[in-house]
Design a protein around this motif. Structure first.
Motif, mmCIF file in Angstrom:
data_model
loop_
_atom_site.group_PDB
_atom_site.id
_atom_site.type_symbol
_atom_site.label_atom_id
_atom_site.label_comp_id
_atom_site.label_asym_id
_atom_site.label_seq_id
_atom_site.Cartn_x
_atom_site.Cartn_y
_atom_site.Cartn_z
ATOM 1 N N GLN A 1 0.825 -1.203 0.000
ATOM 2 C CA GLN A 1 0.000 0.000 0.000
ATOM 3 C C GLN A 1 0.864 1.260 0.000
ATOM 4 O OE1 GLN A 1 -2.661 0.279 3.349
ATOM 5 N NE2 GLN A 1 -3.258 2.380 2.886
ATOM 6 N N TRP A 2 1.885 1.281 0.844
ATOM 7 C CA TRP A 2 2.767 2.449 0.912
ATOM 8 C C TRP A 2 3.564 2.612 -0.381
ATOM 9 C CZ3 TRP A 2 4.455 0.190 6.215
ATOM 10 C CH2 TRP A 2 3.475 0.496 7.169
ATOM 11 N N ALA A 3 4.068 1.502 -0.898
ATOM 12 C CA ALA A 3 4.824 1.569 -2.150
ATOM 13 C C ALA A 3 3.932 1.969 -3.314
ATOM 14 C CB ALA A 3 5.496 0.223 -2.435
ATOM 15 N N GLY A 4 2.655 1.569 -3.247
ATOM 16 C CA GLY A 4 1.723 1.888 -4.326
ATOM 17 C C GLY A 4 1.538 3.384 -4.520
ATOM 18 N N SER A 5 1.687 4.157 -3.439
ATOM 19 C CA SER A 5 1.539 5.608 -3.566
ATOM 20 C C SER A 5 2.673 6.225 -4.373
ATOM 21 C CB SER A 5 1.467 6.252 -2.177
ATOM 22 O OG SER A 5 2.712 6.128 -1.503
ATOM 23 N N LEU A 6 3.754 5.478 -4.546
ATOM 24 C CA LEU A 6 4.899 5.961 -5.313
ATOM 25 C C LEU A 6 4.948 5.365 -6.722
ATOM 26 C CD1 LEU A 6 7.639 5.695 -2.539
ATOM 27 C CD2 LEU A 6 6.400 7.740 -3.242
ATOM 28 N N LYS A 7 4.004 4.488 -7.031
ATOM 29 C CA LYS A 7 4.018 3.791 -8.320
ATOM 30 C C LYS A 7 3.969 4.741 -9.524
ATOM 31 C CE LYS A 7 1.971 -0.121 -10.796
ATOM 32 N NZ LYS A 7 1.908 0.542 -12.106
ATOM 33 N N PRO A 8 3.124 5.799 -9.519
ATOM 34 C CA PRO A 8 3.133 6.701 -10.676
ATOM 35 C C PRO A 8 4.510 7.303 -10.960
ATOM 36 C CG PRO A 8 1.183 7.084 -9.350
ATOM 37 C CD PRO A 8 2.040 6.145 -8.569
ATOM 38 N N MET A 9 5.259 7.611 -9.903
ATOM 39 C CA MET A 9 6.610 8.130 -10.094
ATOM 40 C C MET A 9 7.535 7.041 -10.636
ATOM 41 S SD MET A 9 9.200 10.001 -7.405
ATOM 42 C CE MET A 9 9.221 8.619 -6.252
ATOM 43 N N ALA A 10 7.426 5.839 -10.097
ATOM 44 C CA ALA A 10 8.261 4.734 -10.558
ATOM 45 C C ALA A 10 8.005 4.437 -12.032
ATOM 46 C CB ALA A 10 8.001 3.481 -9.720
ATOM 47 N N ASP A 11 6.735 4.428 -12.440
ATOM 48 C CA ASP A 11 6.387 4.156 -13.836
ATOM 49 C C ASP A 11 6.920 5.249 -14.761
ATOM 50 O OD1 ASP A 11 5.080 1.875 -13.049
ATOM 51 O OD2 ASP A 11 3.079 2.765 -13.100
ATOM 52 N N ALA A 12 6.807 6.509 -14.331
ATOM 53 C CA ALA A 12 7.288 7.626 -15.156
ATOM 54 C C ALA A 12 8.805 7.555 -15.340
ATOM 55 C CB ALA A 12 6.892 8.956 -14.523
ATOM 56 N N VAL A 13 9.520 7.291 -14.260
ATOM 57 C CA VAL A 13 10.986 7.173 -14.341
ATOM 58 C C VAL A 13 11.374 6.021 -15.263
ATOM 59 C CG1 VAL A 13 13.054 6.561 -13.019
ATOM 60 C CG2 VAL A 13 11.445 8.253 -12.110
ATOM 61 N N HIS A 14 10.666 4.894 -15.130
ATOM 62 C CA HIS A 14 10.963 3.719 -15.952
ATOM 63 C C HIS A 14 10.782 4.017 -17.443
ATOM 64 C CE1 HIS A 14 11.028 -0.426 -17.361
ATOM 65 N NE2 HIS A 14 9.862 -0.215 -17.950
ATOM 66 N N VAL A 15 9.670 4.642 -17.806
ATOM 67 C CA VAL A 15 9.392 4.936 -19.213
ATOM 68 C C VAL A 15 10.402 5.928 -19.784
ATOM 69 C CG1 VAL A 15 7.733 6.022 -20.774
ATOM 70 C CG2 VAL A 15 6.947 4.381 -19.088
ATOM 71 N N LEU A 16 10.701 6.983 -19.028
ATOM 72 C CA LEU A 16 11.623 8.011 -19.523
ATOM 73 C C LEU A 16 13.032 7.452 -19.709
ATOM 74 C CD1 LEU A 16 10.404 11.058 -17.405
ATOM 75 C CD2 LEU A 16 10.186 10.784 -19.878
ATOM 76 N N LEU A 17 13.497 6.645 -18.766
ATOM 77 C CA LEU A 17 14.834 6.068 -18.895
ATOM 78 C C LEU A 17 14.884 5.030 -20.019
ATOM 79 C CD1 LEU A 17 16.025 5.675 -15.186
ATOM 80 C CD2 LEU A 17 16.804 7.325 -16.891
ATOM 81 N N LYS A 18 13.803 4.298 -20.206
ATOM 82 C CA LYS A 18 13.751 3.325 -21.302
ATOM 83 C C LYS A 18 13.875 4.025 -22.653
ATOM 84 C CE LYS A 18 10.849 -0.354 -23.263
ATOM 85 N NZ LYS A 18 9.559 -1.085 -23.141
ATOM 86 N N LEU A 19 13.147 5.124 -22.825
ATOM 87 C CA LEU A 19 13.230 5.885 -24.079
ATOM 88 C C LEU A 19 14.609 6.506 -24.250
ATOM 89 C CD1 LEU A 19 9.745 7.654 -24.057
ATOM 90 C CD2 LEU A 19 10.488 5.838 -25.611
ATOM 91 N N LEU A 20 15.169 7.007 -23.168
ATOM 92 C CA LEU A 20 16.499 7.622 -23.245
ATOM 93 C C LEU A 20 17.553 6.589 -23.641
ATOM 94 C CD1 LEU A 20 18.421 9.995 -22.808
ATOM 95 C CD2 LEU A 20 18.466 9.419 -20.366
ATOM 96 N N ARG A 21 17.516 5.433 -23.002
ATOM 97 C CA ARG A 21 18.500 4.394 -23.315
ATOM 98 C C ARG A 21 18.365 3.912 -24.753
ATOM 99 N NH1 ARG A 21 17.059 2.152 -17.500
ATOM 100 N NH2 ARG A 21 18.917 2.803 -16.330
ATOM 101 N N GLY A 22 17.129 3.877 -25.242
ATOM 102 C CA GLY A 22 16.912 3.426 -26.611
ATOM 103 C C GLY A 22 17.392 4.400 -27.659
#
Length: 251
Positions: free
Chosen positions: A154-175
């Protein structure tokens, strides 16, 4: 091959640190031992520490929007697969909406939890979470694993939108970076960066059998790599031989 990454901008440095901490958190959450859940909380607090230093939410929203507009400009290009493009843009939209819908700053719901903040204040002190310091936390660690896991999720879930955004941005950058073979003469490499482009990330791959460690530095104008040999006692020593490695600059 061992992959090393070096951020060329402070914002990317923050994203990489957050990704590193989210990986730790995701590995600890499924475990059942109280000690693993203790370190899961420690990772959660480290994420809060990194994410509250600056206006991270605003930076992420701006980067997501910028990426979307960049990808939108590729529509109609015959070299671009429209279906794949739509999928990535949809993912960016979902990340943007989820992050934008969070009230206040990222992690605000956690910082408003007095019980969690009491642990956060003590966990940075060596041995500061002993049972006599935090009896309520000591009791929580004796709860059934499923109960602790549910609260951590539950506590980690409140940070999920940030985790997903960081993941997508870094994936695009690395690509965006294509690896190239580079010869490092006498263990040292200095390379000027092309003008007109803003490079954000350097990626370097080394054969692990070489037992070499790269010492990397860089800015928007130049990158420098110095290769060091790691001995059995982990001491590092400069080399003076030519070495082949893979290098990618991501913009």
């Amino acid at each position: 091959m061992i992959l090393y990454e070096y951020p060329l901008q402070e914002r990317i440095r923050t994203y990489l640190r957050l990704e590193h901490l989210f990986i730790h958190l995701q590995q600890l959450l499924p475990r059942v031992d109280a000690i693993d859940h203790h370190f899961a909380l420690a990772s959660l607090f480290e994420i809060l520490e990194v994410s509250t230093r600056a206006d991270l939410k605003s930076d992420l929203l701006k980067d997501l929007d910028r990426q979307k507009h960049t990808l939108d400009s590729y529509r109609g290009n015959p070299a671009i697969a429209e279906e794949a493009l739509d999928k990535v843009i949809q993912q960016l939209d979902q990340c943007f909406e989820a992050l934008n819908s969070l009230p206040g700053k990222v992690g605000q719901t956690l910082t408003e939890n007095d019980w969690l903040m009491a642990i956060r204040n003590r966990i940075v002190i060596p041995g500061g979470t002993c049972g006599f310091d935090l009896p309520a936390y000591h009791a929580w660690q004796h709860k059934p694993p499923a109960f602790r896991q549910a609260q951590l999720q539950q506590w980690a879930g409140s940070l999920k939108p940030m985790a997903d955004a960081v993941h997508v941005l870094l994936k695009l950058l690395r690509g965006s970076g294509a690896p190239q073979k580079v010869i490092v003469n006498n263990g040292q490499l200095q390379q000027s960066l092309p003008q007109g482009r803003t490079f954000l990330l350097l990626r370097l791959a080394l054969d692990d059998r070489l037992e070499l460690v790269p010492e990397i530095s860089g800015n928007r104008l130049m990158v420098s790599v110095r290769l060091l040999h790691q001995s059995e006692d982990n001491r590092l020593q400069a080399i003076n031989e030519d070495v082949s490695l893979e290098l990618a600059l991501c913009a």
